[in-house]
Design a protein around this motif. Structure first.
Motif, PDB file in Angstrom:
ATOM      1  N   ASP A  19     -74.478  10.228-107.074  1.00  0.00           N
ATOM      2  CA  ASP A  19     -73.497   9.359-107.838  1.00  0.00           C
ATOM      3  C   ASP A  19     -73.377  10.006-109.247  1.00  0.00           C
ATOM      4  OD1 ASP A  19     -75.724   8.942-108.723  1.00  0.00           O
ATOM      5  OD2 ASP A  19     -75.774   6.564-109.041  1.00  0.00           O
ATOM      6  N   SER A  20     -73.976  10.992-109.430  1.00  0.00           N
ATOM      7  CA  SER A  20     -73.748  11.652-110.877  1.00  0.00           C
ATOM      8  C   SER A  20     -72.337  12.143-111.067  1.00  0.00           C
ATOM      9  CB  SER A  20     -74.667  12.938-111.158  1.00  0.00           C
ATOM     10  OG  SER A  20     -74.513  13.880-110.231  1.00  0.00           O
ATOM     11  N   LEU A  21     -71.925  12.202-112.437  1.00  0.00           N
ATOM     12  CA  LEU A  21     -70.625  12.539-112.508  1.00  0.00           C
ATOM     13  C   LEU A  21     -70.671  14.328-112.164  1.00  0.00           C
ATOM     14  CD1 LEU A  21     -68.013  11.872-113.989  1.00  0.00           C
ATOM     15  CD2 LEU A  21     -68.920  12.739-116.015  1.00  0.00           C
ATOM     16  N   ARG A  22     -71.328  15.042-112.074  1.00  0.00           N
ATOM     17  CA  ARG A  22     -71.180  16.303-111.721  1.00  0.00           C
ATOM     18  C   ARG A  22     -70.874  16.359-110.288  1.00  0.00           C
ATOM     19  NH1 ARG A  22     -72.684  21.810-112.420  1.00  0.00           N
ATOM     20  NH2 ARG A  22     -71.961  22.737-110.632  1.00  0.00           N
ATOM     21  N   HIS A  23     -71.653  15.590-109.487  1.00  0.00           N
ATOM     22  CA  HIS A  23     -71.538  15.482-107.749  1.00  0.00           C
ATOM     23  C   HIS A  23     -70.343  14.963-107.721  1.00  0.00           C
ATOM     24  CE1 HIS A  23     -72.402  14.888-103.757  1.00  0.00           C
ATOM     25  NE2 HIS A  23     -71.920  13.800-103.695  1.00  0.00           N
ATOM     26  N   LEU A  24     -69.715  13.898-108.468  1.00  0.00           N
ATOM     27  CA  LEU A  24     -68.468  13.465-108.177  1.00  0.00           C
ATOM     28  C   LEU A  24     -67.219  14.512-108.425  1.00  0.00           C
ATOM     29  CD1 LEU A  24     -68.842   9.777-109.922  1.00  0.00           C
ATOM     30  CD2 LEU A  24     -68.648  10.470-107.281  1.00  0.00           C
ATOM     31  N   TYR A  25     -67.631  15.315-109.234  1.00  0.00           N
ATOM     32  CA  TYR A  25     -66.672  16.623-109.385  1.00  0.00           C
ATOM     33  C   TYR A  25     -66.611  17.587-108.261  1.00  0.00           C
ATOM     34  CZ  TYR A  25     -64.139  15.772-113.914  1.00  0.00           C
ATOM     35  OH  TYR A  25     -63.311  15.307-114.968  1.00  0.00           O
ATOM     36  N   ASP A  26     -67.797  17.746-107.999  1.00  0.00           N
ATOM     37  CA  ASP A  26     -68.444  18.722-106.790  1.00  0.00           C
ATOM     38  C   ASP A  26     -67.527  18.336-105.542  1.00  0.00           C
ATOM     39  OD1 ASP A  26     -69.524  20.527-108.505  1.00  0.00           O
ATOM     40  OD2 ASP A  26     -71.548  19.547-107.789  1.00  0.00           O
ATOM     41  N   VAL A  27     -67.516  17.340-105.165  1.00  0.00           N
ATOM     42  CA  VAL A  27     -66.928  16.546-103.944  1.00  0.00           C
ATOM     43  C   VAL A  27     -65.363  16.144-103.964  1.00  0.00           C
ATOM     44  CG1 VAL A  27     -69.173  15.820-103.211  1.00  0.00           C
ATOM     45  CG2 VAL A  27     -67.532  14.177-104.237  1.00  0.00           C
ATOM     46  N   ARG A  43     -75.670  11.739-119.282  1.00  0.00           N
ATOM     47  CA  ARG A  43     -76.452  11.204-120.440  1.00  0.00           C
ATOM     48  C   ARG A  43     -75.918  10.189-121.435  1.00  0.00           C
ATOM     49  NH1 ARG A  43     -77.721  12.575-125.494  1.00  0.00           N
ATOM     50  NH2 ARG A  43     -76.518  14.449-125.094  1.00  0.00           N
ATOM     51  N   ILE A  44     -74.725  10.703-121.915  1.00  0.00           N
ATOM     52  CA  ILE A  44     -73.979  10.010-122.806  1.00  0.00           C
ATOM     53  C   ILE A  44     -73.204   8.796-122.336  1.00  0.00           C
ATOM     54  CG2 ILE A  44     -72.149  10.087-124.433  1.00  0.00           C
ATOM     55  CD1 ILE A  44     -72.637  13.114-124.555  1.00  0.00           C
ATOM     56  N   LEU A  45     -72.757   8.707-121.156  1.00  0.00           N
ATOM     57  CA  LEU A  45     -71.918   7.752-120.607  1.00  0.00           C
ATOM     58  C   LEU A  45     -72.816   6.829-119.496  1.00  0.00           C
ATOM     59  CD1 LEU A  45     -68.739   9.790-119.987  1.00  0.00           C
ATOM     60  CD2 LEU A  45     -69.412   8.395-122.143  1.00  0.00           C
ATOM     61  N   ASP A  46     -73.836   7.199-119.217  1.00  0.00           N
ATOM     62  CA  ASP A  46     -74.777   6.296-118.112  1.00  0.00           C
ATOM     63  C   ASP A  46     -74.671   4.900-118.564  1.00  0.00           C
ATOM     64  OD1 ASP A  46     -76.334   6.415-115.565  1.00  0.00           O
ATOM     65  OD2 ASP A  46     -77.766   5.592-117.134  1.00  0.00           O
ATOM     66  N   PRO A  47     -75.108   4.868-120.001  1.00  0.00           N
ATOM     67  CA  PRO A  47     -75.236   3.341-120.275  1.00  0.00           C
ATOM     68  C   PRO A  47     -74.000   2.087-119.897  1.00  0.00           C
ATOM     69  CG  PRO A  47     -76.155   4.595-122.151  1.00  0.00           C
ATOM     70  CD  PRO A  47     -75.577   5.455-121.082  1.00  0.00           C
ATOM     71  N   TYR A  48     -72.766   2.998-119.842  1.00  0.00           N
ATOM     72  CA  TYR A  48     -71.629   2.066-119.530  1.00  0.00           C
ATOM     73  C   TYR A  48     -71.232   1.997-118.119  1.00  0.00           C
ATOM     74  CZ  TYR A  48     -70.715   3.595-124.704  1.00  0.00           C
ATOM     75  OH  TYR A  48     -70.754   3.762-125.872  1.00  0.00           O
ATOM     76  N   ARG A  49     -72.031   2.569-117.144  1.00  0.00           N
ATOM     77  CA  ARG A  49     -71.787   2.844-115.795  1.00  0.00           C
ATOM     78  C   ARG A  49     -71.172   1.571-115.023  1.00  0.00           C
ATOM     79  NH1 ARG A  49     -73.718   7.516-111.943  1.00  0.00           N
ATOM     80  NH2 ARG A  49     -71.687   6.571-110.976  1.00  0.00           N
ATOM     81  N   GLU A  50     -71.993   0.328-115.287  1.00  0.00           N
ATOM     82  CA  GLU A  50     -71.870  -0.775-114.512  1.00  0.00           C
ATOM     83  C   GLU A  50     -71.175  -1.813-115.421  1.00  0.00           C
ATOM     84  OE1 GLU A  50     -72.779  -0.844-111.672  1.00  0.00           O
ATOM     85  OE2 GLU A  50     -73.496   1.098-111.784  1.00  0.00           O
ATOM     86  N   LYS A  51     -70.581  -1.645-116.659  1.00  0.00           N
ATOM     87  CA  LYS A  51     -69.835  -2.488-117.512  1.00  0.00           C
ATOM     88  C   LYS A  51     -68.437  -2.465-117.189  1.00  0.00           C
ATOM     89  CE  LYS A  51     -73.145  -1.947-121.383  1.00  0.00           C
ATOM     90  NZ  LYS A  51     -73.284  -1.711-122.722  1.00  0.00           N
ATOM     91  N   SER A  52     -67.836  -3.554-117.762  1.00  0.00           N
ATOM     92  CA  SER A  52     -66.513  -3.434-117.658  1.00  0.00           C
ATOM     93  C   SER A  52     -65.727  -2.847-118.689  1.00  0.00           C
ATOM     94  CB  SER A  52     -65.948  -5.058-117.705  1.00  0.00           C
ATOM     95  OG  SER A  52     -64.422  -5.056-117.613  1.00  0.00           O
ATOM     96  N   VAL A  53     -65.819  -1.302-118.637  1.00  0.00           N
ATOM     97  CA  VAL A  53     -65.579  -0.280-119.483  1.00  0.00           C
ATOM     98  C   VAL A  53     -63.986  -0.129-119.644  1.00  0.00           C
ATOM     99  CG1 VAL A  53     -65.562   1.627-118.018  1.00  0.00           C
ATOM    100  CG2 VAL A  53     -66.193   1.917-120.246  1.00  0.00           C
ATOM    101  N   ARG A  54     -63.646  -0.118-121.036  1.00  0.00           N
ATOM    102  CA  ARG A  54     -62.354   0.521-121.291  1.00  0.00           C
ATOM    103  C   ARG A  54     -62.431   1.646-121.721  1.00  0.00           C
ATOM    104  NH1 ARG A  54     -62.229  -4.322-125.141  1.00  0.00           N
ATOM    105  NH2 ARG A  54     -64.668  -3.542-125.400  1.00  0.00           N
TER     106      ARG A  54
END
Length: 361
Positions: free
Chosen positions: A4-12, A30-41
């Protein structure tokens, strides 16, 4: 690498094309992981083929708003299944486009600038959109390697490049330690902001929590001003075997009044950053050099004209001397005539002729 990493999402990924450098994807985890489960904008400036807007919903499954903006009118044809994804076509730094973006979301948790990469646009975008970044939010400027290239309004030592701007923000972050009588943080940026025709409120600058540089990336985090100061001094332990007296400092708060005055420090009282001062000095010297060259050219032209006039004057003097010589010769001939015997003998005839002219006039 997790599935579920961003790199893997790009790879597939097999949909619309998204173009990111490898180090970006590594660091974004590392930078964006704290936002993953939030209702992010999230706002992304510059989406090109739009692939990232297909990947972000997978990385942020609870995202409430994903806005992509691009100046290319062809982006209007991009369509997305995710109902929270919106594409806005226009110059992100134009007032009308800004208004459209803010109409989608008044604030954003993540802002990624992947637009034109020109220094002026990057600085303008930061000044325009950092104020609408939510507290605890993250602003990311990508592809800053372009800041070192002339075609993108940059250069290694260009004082007005985007890299130079973000470097100055480090000093802004440490404003409380300057030790000079400066009313606000904005003064340090006046030159570069004026150069690019933009500004930002000092209050927004005080909300910079941290600045992080990665190859070609600058990451700026935002927190309320009160939480960005050094705060209280925390002294732990009770054994002072080397240097005593720290116990009394526990929970004392750092203040600008504690900063040693730097009014006599020439490196703290400059009117502009050194790189900018050097540029201004070089421009002044160049202007002086151009003025001197222009003066020398005029001197050469005047010298040439003086030579021409001197020759003309000499020619006139020579002509005058020649005429004077002729006049002197004529005077001598005339005097000789008047002294001659024939002139005396013909005097009565000349008198009779003059009388006749008066009578028959």
């Amino acid at each position: 690498m997790t599935t579920d990493s961003l790199r893997h999402l790009y790879d597939v990924h097999t949909g619309k094309v998204s173009d990111k450098w490898e180090i970006y994807l590594e660091e974004y985890g590392r930078i964006l992981d704290p936002y993953r489960e939030k209702s992010v904008r999230l706002l992304e400036i510059g989406i090109q083929n739009g692939g990232s807007l297909e990947i972000w919903p997978k990385y942020f499954p609870n995202a409430s708003k994903l806005v992509g903006c691009d100046i290319n009118p062809d982006c209007a044809a991009l369509r997305y299944v995710d109902p929270n994804t919106r594409v806005i076509v226009g110059d992100a730094n134009a007032i009308e486009t800004y208004a459209t973006i803010i109409n989608e979301s008044a604030t954003f948790d993540i802002i990624i600038d992947d637009g034109s990469h020109s220094s002026g646009d990057i600085i303008k975008s930061f000044c325009l959109y950092f104020p609408v970044l939510a507290q605890g939010g993250t602003f990311i400027a990508e592809d800053l390697h372009c800041s070192y290239w002339k075609d993108f309004e940059g250069g290694l030592f260009d004082p007005y490049s985007s890299i130079s701007f973000f470097k100055l923000l480090i000093d802004i972050l440490n404003f409380e330690h300057w030790g000079v009588d400066t009313p606000d943080r904005l003064g340090l940026l006046n030159g570069i902001l004026s150069h690019h025709g933009c500004t930002i409120q000092p209050g927004s600058l005080s909300e910079i929590r941290s600045i992080e540089f990665i190859n070609s990336i600058c990451v700026i985090r935002k927190q309320p001003e009160a939480s960005n100061a050094l705060g209280q001094r925390i002294v732990a332990g009770d054994e002072e075997l080397v240097i005593q007296g720290h116990g009394s400092l526990h929970q004392t708060r750092y203040s600008r009044q504690d900063v040693p005055p730097q009014a006599n420090n020439p490196w703290s009282t400059r009117s502009a950053p050194p790189a900018e001062s050097v540029l201004r000095t070089e421009q002044s010297l160049h202007a002086a050099e151009v003025a001197l060259l222009d003066r020398d050219k005029k001197i050469r032209e005047n010298t040439k004209e003086i030579g021409r006039m001197s020759k003309l004057a000499q020619d006139l003097q020579d002509a005058l001397r020649m005429q004077q010589g002729r006049a002197d010769a004529a005077e001598e001939v005339n005097a000789a005539l008047l002294r001659s015997k024939s002139w005396r003998l013909t005097t009565p005839l000349r008198q009779i002729a003059a009388l006749c002219r008066r009578i028959f006039k």
